[in-house]
Write a protein that holds these residues in place. Structure first.
Motif, PDB file in Angstrom:
ATOM      1  N   SER A  99      11.039  25.303  13.449  1.00 56.83           N
ATOM      2  CA  SER A  99      11.552  25.194  14.817  1.00 56.83           C
ATOM      3  C   SER A  99      12.612  24.111  14.945  1.00 56.83           C
ATOM      4  CB  SER A  99      10.403  24.903  15.789  1.00 56.83           C
ATOM      5  OG  SER A  99       9.962  23.554  15.678  1.00 56.83           O
ATOM      6  N   ARG A 100      12.646  23.176  13.984  1.00 60.55           N
ATOM      7  CA  ARG A 100      13.600  22.066  14.043  1.00 60.55           C
ATOM      8  C   ARG A 100      14.932  22.387  13.373  1.00 60.55           C
ATOM      9  NH1 ARG A 100       8.800  17.889  12.393  1.00 60.55           N
ATOM     10  NH2 ARG A 100       7.936  17.589  14.488  1.00 60.55           N
ATOM     11  N   LEU A 101      15.052  23.585  12.798  1.00 58.59           N
ATOM     12  CA  LEU A 101      16.321  23.973  12.188  1.00 58.59           C
ATOM     13  C   LEU A 101      17.402  24.070  13.255  1.00 58.59           C
ATOM     14  CD1 LEU A 101      15.509  26.817   9.615  1.00 58.59           C
ATOM     15  CD2 LEU A 101      16.218  24.480   9.115  1.00 58.59           C
ATOM     16  N   SER A 102      18.539  23.498  12.980  1.00 55.63           N
ATOM     17  CA  SER A 102      19.672  23.645  13.904  1.00 55.63           C
ATOM     18  C   SER A 102      20.156  25.094  13.870  1.00 55.63           C
ATOM     19  CB  SER A 102      20.812  22.721  13.473  1.00 55.63           C
ATOM     20  OG  SER A 102      21.346  23.164  12.230  1.00 55.63           O
ATOM     21  N   PRO A 103      20.883  25.534  14.896  1.00 56.18           N
ATOM     22  CA  PRO A 103      21.427  26.897  14.862  1.00 56.18           C
ATOM     23  C   PRO A 103      22.243  27.159  13.600  1.00 56.18           C
ATOM     24  CG  PRO A 103      21.674  25.971  17.053  1.00 56.18           C
ATOM     25  CD  PRO A 103      21.188  24.854  16.159  1.00 56.18           C
ATOM     26  N   GLU A 104      23.041  26.156  13.189  1.00 56.85           N
ATOM     27  CA  GLU A 104      23.884  26.325  12.001  1.00 56.85           C
ATOM     28  C   GLU A 104      23.037  26.476  10.740  1.00 56.85           C
ATOM     29  OE1 GLU A 104      26.078  24.222  15.207  1.00 56.85           O
ATOM     30  OE2 GLU A 104      24.114  23.959  14.264  1.00 56.85           O
ATOM     31  N   ALA A 105      21.971  25.684  10.639  1.00 56.80           N
ATOM     32  CA  ALA A 105      21.110  25.765   9.457  1.00 56.80           C
ATOM     33  C   ALA A 105      20.362  27.087   9.415  1.00 56.80           C
ATOM     34  CB  ALA A 105      20.120  24.599   9.459  1.00 56.80           C
ATOM     35  N   PHE A 106      19.905  27.562  10.565  1.00 55.90           N
ATOM     36  CA  PHE A 106      19.211  28.852  10.608  1.00 55.90           C
ATOM     37  C   PHE A 106      20.130  29.974  10.139  1.00 55.90           C
ATOM     38  CE2 PHE A 106      18.592  32.792  13.039  1.00 55.90           C
ATOM     39  CZ  PHE A 106      17.357  33.191  12.531  1.00 55.90           C
ATOM     40  N   VAL A 107      21.351  29.984  10.660  1.00 59.79           N
ATOM     41  CA  VAL A 107      22.298  31.038  10.288  1.00 59.79           C
ATOM     42  C   VAL A 107      22.589  30.991   8.789  1.00 59.79           C
ATOM     43  CG1 VAL A 107      24.711  31.763  10.499  1.00 59.79           C
ATOM     44  CG2 VAL A 107      23.355  31.308  12.557  1.00 59.79           C
ATOM     45  N   HIS A 108      22.861  29.802   8.260  1.00 61.24           N
ATOM     46  CA  HIS A 108      23.195  29.699   6.836  1.00 61.24           C
ATOM     47  C   HIS A 108      22.016  30.106   5.964  1.00 61.24           C
ATOM     48  CE1 HIS A 108      23.732  27.711   2.908  1.00 61.24           C
ATOM     49  NE2 HIS A 108      25.002  28.047   3.084  1.00 61.24           N
ATOM     50  N   ASP A 109      20.811  29.613   6.308  1.00 61.87           N
ATOM     51  CA  ASP A 109      19.641  29.867   5.463  1.00 61.87           C
ATOM     52  C   ASP A 109      19.193  31.321   5.539  1.00 61.87           C
ATOM     53  OD1 ASP A 109      17.280  28.927   3.842  1.00 61.87           O
ATOM     54  OD2 ASP A 109      16.240  29.686   5.606  1.00 61.87           O
ATOM     55  N   ALA A 110      18.987  31.825   6.759  1.00 65.22           N
ATOM     56  CA  ALA A 110      18.394  33.150   6.920  1.00 65.22           C
ATOM     57  C   ALA A 110      19.413  34.279   6.802  1.00 65.22           C
ATOM     58  CB  ALA A 110      17.682  33.239   8.270  1.00 65.22           C
ATOM     59  N   LEU A 111      20.537  34.123   7.462  1.00 61.07           N
ATOM     60  CA  LEU A 111      21.462  35.252   7.586  1.00 61.07           C
ATOM     61  C   LEU A 111      22.501  35.315   6.469  1.00 61.07           C
ATOM     62  CD1 LEU A 111      22.097  35.108  11.447  1.00 61.07           C
ATOM     63  CD2 LEU A 111      20.286  36.279  10.173  1.00 61.07           C
ATOM     64  N   VAL A 112      22.945  34.166   5.993  1.00 61.56           N
ATOM     65  CA  VAL A 112      24.006  34.147   4.983  1.00 61.56           C
ATOM     66  C   VAL A 112      23.437  34.057   3.575  1.00 61.56           C
ATOM     67  CG1 VAL A 112      26.061  32.927   4.179  1.00 61.56           C
ATOM     68  CG2 VAL A 112      25.595  33.116   6.637  1.00 61.56           C
ATOM     69  N   GLU A 113      22.644  33.032   3.322  1.00 66.37           N
ATOM     70  CA  GLU A 113      22.158  32.757   1.970  1.00 66.37           C
ATOM     71  C   GLU A 113      21.267  33.861   1.426  1.00 66.37           C
ATOM     72  OE1 GLU A 113      22.137  30.263  -1.424  1.00 66.37           O
ATOM     73  OE2 GLU A 113      23.298  30.126   0.427  1.00 66.37           O
ATOM     74  N   HIS A 114      20.337  34.349   2.247  1.00 63.03           N
ATOM     75  CA  HIS A 114      19.352  35.324   1.752  1.00 63.03           C
ATOM     76  C   HIS A 114      19.685  36.778   2.083  1.00 63.03           C
ATOM     77  CE1 HIS A 114      16.700  31.641   1.631  1.00 63.03           C
ATOM     78  NE2 HIS A 114      16.493  32.173   0.435  1.00 63.03           N
ATOM     79  N   LEU A 115      20.168  37.032   3.302  1.00 59.28           N
ATOM     80  CA  LEU A 115      20.364  38.428   3.716  1.00 59.28           C
ATOM     81  C   LEU A 115      21.793  38.932   3.526  1.00 59.28           C
ATOM     82  CD1 LEU A 115      18.201  38.693   6.974  1.00 59.28           C
ATOM     83  CD2 LEU A 115      17.645  39.433   4.661  1.00 59.28           C
ATOM     84  N   HIS A 116      22.737  38.022   3.282  1.00 60.34           N
ATOM     85  CA  HIS A 116      24.139  38.426   3.087  1.00 60.34           C
ATOM     86  C   HIS A 116      24.577  39.338   4.238  1.00 60.34           C
ATOM     87  CE1 HIS A 116      22.783  38.265  -1.412  1.00 60.34           C
ATOM     88  NE2 HIS A 116      22.816  37.056  -0.867  1.00 60.34           N
ATOM     89  N   THR A 117      24.340  38.877   5.437  1.00 62.90           N
ATOM     90  CA  THR A 117      24.549  39.719   6.609  1.00 62.90           C
ATOM     91  C   THR A 117      26.020  40.035   6.843  1.00 62.90           C
ATOM     92  OG1 THR A 117      22.623  38.647   7.587  1.00 62.90           O
ATOM     93  CG2 THR A 117      24.007  39.950   9.044  1.00 62.90           C
ATOM     94  N   ALA A 118      26.302  41.317   7.069  1.00 68.07           N
ATOM     95  CA  ALA A 118      27.661  41.754   7.394  1.00 68.07           C
ATOM     96  C   ALA A 118      27.869  41.791   8.903  1.00 68.07           C
ATOM     97  CB  ALA A 118      27.917  43.140   6.801  1.00 68.07           C
ATOM     98  N   LEU A 119      26.787  42.045   9.639  1.00 66.30           N
ATOM     99  CA  LEU A 119      26.882  42.186  11.092  1.00 66.30           C
ATOM    100  C   LEU A 119      25.548  41.807  11.723  1.00 66.30           C
ATOM    101  CD1 LEU A 119      28.538  43.274  13.578  1.00 66.30           C
ATOM    102  CD2 LEU A 119      27.463  45.495  13.129  1.00 66.30           C
ATOM    103  N   ILE A 120      25.618  41.073  12.846  1.00 70.29           N
ATOM    104  CA  ILE A 120      24.428  40.719  13.613  1.00 70.29           C
ATOM    105  C   ILE A 120      24.510  41.423  14.956  1.00 70.29           C
ATOM    106  CG2 ILE A 120      23.068  38.862  14.626  1.00 70.29           C
ATOM    107  CD1 ILE A 120      23.198  38.594  11.680  1.00 70.29           C
TER     108      ILE A 120
END
Length: 310
Positions: A99-120
């Motif tokens: 819960s303490r992850l900043s928005p930027e850290a959440f996006v980098h960790d979950a969406l970029v680093e692991h899921l390689h997201t093309a679109l949200i």
């Protein structure tokens, strides 16, 4: 549909994805629209569709004791999401640290680093990160930095009422199961295990199944309801007249959910069943004698038949 525990469960060689994020309690019509759009865009881009959700509910972690009433149990929620054609359901364990992850850290960790997201794909009121500091505008800025697109979906409304989990909980809490069904796109469902009660219904000639419901379940307001009962072992729904309350005629104190299944002879003890609520027939009442109570139950049963077409 694949089911992952955390984004780190993404396999080696995982390509790109179209993802949506939310608690999705209820998987109501607004949720359905967002998830269906996610699946559609993933198909157009030739990548996997991912629904990211959280367990337990973030509110319970951030503000212990504030867990909202649960509209859909985890297994039911997964079934509803799978039925929308999703490729992956990713459940992130929500902890105080997370819960303490900043928005930027959440996006980098979950969406970029692991899921390689093309679109949200998210609702236009989407918030994320520590203290819900992130919004759709921030997500778009981060998308330009990390190379993913963002599409905000309009909220689903009916006659000016926006469909949300909060709104549906309020409907259920007020006993307005018709309005709840309209927002959900299906009847509100309550699950539980049949346990032994006081046997009072049997003595009155109307044996009931007493449901032990999960903690924090969204139980409708006290009253009498027409509902369909489903058993795990049978696909055939059974009509039921459901009483919710404390049995005021008998000075009861414990709030119970009791279902009289019409035209049923058998033993349901120990079975896991669910109730799909169709209509509220009346409020709970106190009777000074048994005879008028029995007459009222008979009337409730007949009204249940009429409502359910049985």
């Amino acid at each position: 549909m694949q089911r992952w525990r955390g984004t780190q469960a993404a396999p080696g060689g995982w390509g790109r994805a179209v993802a949506t994020i939310g608690v999705f309690d209820g998987v109501h019509r607004g949720h359905q629209q967002i998830i269906e759009h996610t699946v559609k865009r993933a198909g157009e881009l030739g990548v996997q569709s991912v629904v990211i959700t959280f367990d337990p509910h973030p509110s319970e972690v951030v503000r212990p004791g504030s867990h909202p009433a649960v509209l859909t149990e985890p297994a039911r929620k997964a079934e509803l999401i799978e039925a929308l054609g999703v490729d992956v359901l990713c459940v992130i364990p929500f902890t105080v640290e997370y819960s303490r992850l900043s928005p930027e850290a959440f996006v980098h960790d979950a969406l970029v680093e692991h899921l390689h997201t093309a679109l949200i794909v998210v609702g236009e009121n989407f918030r994320f990160g520590h203290k819900a500091a992130g919004d759709v505008d921030l997500l778009r800025r981060l998308g330009r930095t990390f190379g993913f697109g963002v599409e905000g979906a309009q909220l689903v409304a009916d006659e000016g009422t926006v469909f949300s989990s909060t709104y549906i909980r309020a409907c259920v809490d007020a006993g307005d199961v018709v309005a709840a069904s309209r927002a959900l796109g299906r009847p509100h469902r309550l699950e539980g295990v049949v346990v032994r009660g006081d046997q009072r219904g049997r003595e009155l000639g109307f044996p009931t199944a007493n449901l032990l419901t999960p903690p924090n379940a969204a139980v409708p307001a006290d009253g009498i309801y027409a509902a369909w009962m489903m058993r795990d072992r049978s696909p055939e729904p059974m009509p039921a007249s459901v009483s919710i309350g404390t049995n005021p005629t008998f000075a009861g104190k414990e709030r119970r959910v009791e279902a009289f299944v019409l035209d049923f002879q058998g033993d349901l003890y120990g079975e896991r069943v669910s109730l799909d609520f169709v209509a509220r027939l009346r409020e709970q009442r106190t009777y000074t004698a048994i005879e008028p109570l029995i007459a009222q139950i008979q009337e409730d049963v007949e009204q249940t038949r009429q409502v359910l077409g049985r």
